[in-house]
Design a protein around this motif. Structure first.
Motif, mmCIF file in Angstrom:
data_model
loop_
_atom_site.group_PDB
_atom_site.id
_atom_site.type_symbol
_atom_site.label_atom_id
_atom_site.label_comp_id
_atom_site.label_asym_id
_atom_site.label_seq_id
_atom_site.Cartn_x
_atom_site.Cartn_y
_atom_site.Cartn_z
ATOM 1 N N ASP A 244 42.330 -29.987 26.657
ATOM 2 C CA ASP A 244 41.245 -30.254 25.942
ATOM 3 C C ASP A 244 40.459 -31.446 26.274
ATOM 4 O O ASP A 244 40.947 -32.635 25.565
ATOM 5 C CB ASP A 244 41.244 -29.719 24.375
ATOM 6 C CG ASP A 244 39.943 -29.883 23.654
ATOM 7 O OD1 ASP A 244 38.997 -30.138 24.264
ATOM 8 O OD2 ASP A 244 39.743 -29.280 22.662
ATOM 9 N N LEU A 245 39.613 -31.659 27.303
ATOM 10 C CA LEU A 245 39.186 -32.964 27.585
ATOM 11 C C LEU A 245 38.366 -33.629 26.535
ATOM 12 O O LEU A 245 38.088 -34.667 26.366
ATOM 13 C CB LEU A 245 38.321 -32.661 28.844
ATOM 14 C CG LEU A 245 39.090 -32.315 30.178
ATOM 15 C CD1 LEU A 245 38.038 -32.267 31.239
ATOM 16 C CD2 LEU A 245 40.169 -33.353 30.444
ATOM 17 N N ALA A 246 37.820 -32.529 25.493
ATOM 18 C CA ALA A 246 36.921 -33.297 24.594
ATOM 19 C C ALA A 246 37.818 -33.853 23.172
ATOM 20 O O ALA A 246 37.237 -34.388 22.281
ATOM 21 C CB ALA A 246 35.939 -32.115 23.928
#
Length: 321
Positions: A40-42
């Motif tokens: 999850d890059l966020a």
């Protein structure tokens, strides 16, 4: 105060290990904290306090500076321990009644299949051959269980209830009512010498890798009504020396094998195990974990940790289980 985030890192590929399915269960039982499915890059790695994982790749857990506890969603932790970058934090293994019952179901099913000559009966059905053989009682069969943790002890009790003669072997001394328990190096050969059906539920460690080999099989009791010893491995694939296991099946040192685990999974299509006439093969689903039970278990453990109470079933990293 905002509660630490729980990160899920799941590499599966089967229906039961669908990451989305596990995420939905954890969202339900951890409604008071954020649950993120990795990658999850966020997600800010600094917000992650807990990780619940299945088959993470080496290095995938190294980038979370505030990680407090790692929960392994299955029973075996050998792959995690082998990761040199694994953060030096409590690693908690799964120990829930649902998983234990499923393993006991599997062990009882396959012990009974060998005992009740199921392969012969199915061949007879295919050939339209009405020729029942003599069926000996359960008391004529000695079942030996290697590994007497929660899983092995429960399976031993169930088999004892059915009338089998049951013994067990473990690294350290155990006492289980009605079960003849052996332990350590000195106890291994006496345990094997009286065993017709060997059930292996050991953890995979440096000491147990390839323990299921020709030397060990040669010590099994060959005088029972099955005609030759039988091996059931529902522990880890690395416990079996697969070349020697196949050789022993081919030359009669073993009469049959039920295998739920393999050194390479999924099992390659060209593996001789697929079509071997003496092998019953299952796709590592002996005790496939239930997302409902496991997610509740992890949520309860996190709550204990945040109340300052000790975690249950923390892996001893020196022993490997």
């Amino acid at each position: 105060m905002t509660k630490a985030t729980l990160a899920l890192l799941i590499h599966g590929g089967t229906e039961n290990w669908s990451p989305a399915r596990w995420k939905a269960r954890f969202d339900a039982v951890c409604a008071d904290r954020a649950v993120h499915l990795l990658p999850d890059l966020a997600l800010d790695p600094a917000k992650v306090g807990y990780a619940a994982v299945w088959k993470p790749q080496p290095g995938e857990l190294a980038g979370f500076p505030n990680l407090q506890v790692i929960f392994n969603l299955g029973a075996g932790v050998d792959a995690l321990i082998a990761d040199p970058t694994l953060p030096k934090l409590p690693l908690v293994r799964v120990a829930v009644d649902d998983l234990t019952r499923r393993m006991t179901e599997y062990v009882v099913l396959h012990v009974l299949a060998h005992h009740r000559q199921e392969r012969y009966l199915r061949d007879s059905q295919r050939d339209k051959n009405w020729a029942p053989k003599y069926q000996w009682p359960a008391s004529a069969i000695s079942v030996g269980i290697m590994g007497l943790g929660n899983l092995g002890a429960d399976a031993a009790a169930a088999l004892k209830h059915l009338g089998f003669r049951v013994s067990g072997w473990s690294r350290s001394a155990k006492q289980i009512s009605g079960i003849n328990c052996f332990h350590g190096g000195a106890g291994l050969e006496p345990f094997l010498r009286q065993t017709h059906i060997l059930v292996c539920l050991l953890p995979l460690t440096a000491a147990t890798r390839h323990i299921l080999n020709r030397k060990l099989f040669a010590m099994l009791d060959r005088t029972g009504p099955l005609g030759a010893p039988v091996v059931i491995n529902a522990g880890r694939g690395g416990l079996q020396n697969e070349a020697e296991l196949l050789d022993c099946l081919n030359d009669g040192a073993l009469g049959a094998a039920t295998l739920d685990v393999f050194e390479t999974e999924p099992l390659p299509p060209d593996s001789p195990f697929w079509s071997h006439p003496k092998v019953t093969l299952t796709p590592h689903n002996a005790a496939d974990t239930d997302p409902d039970a496991i997610s509740r278990y992890v949520a309860d453990q996190i709550a204990r940790h945040e109340r300052g109470q000790p975690l249950h079933n923390v892996v001893d990293m020196t022993r490997g289980y």
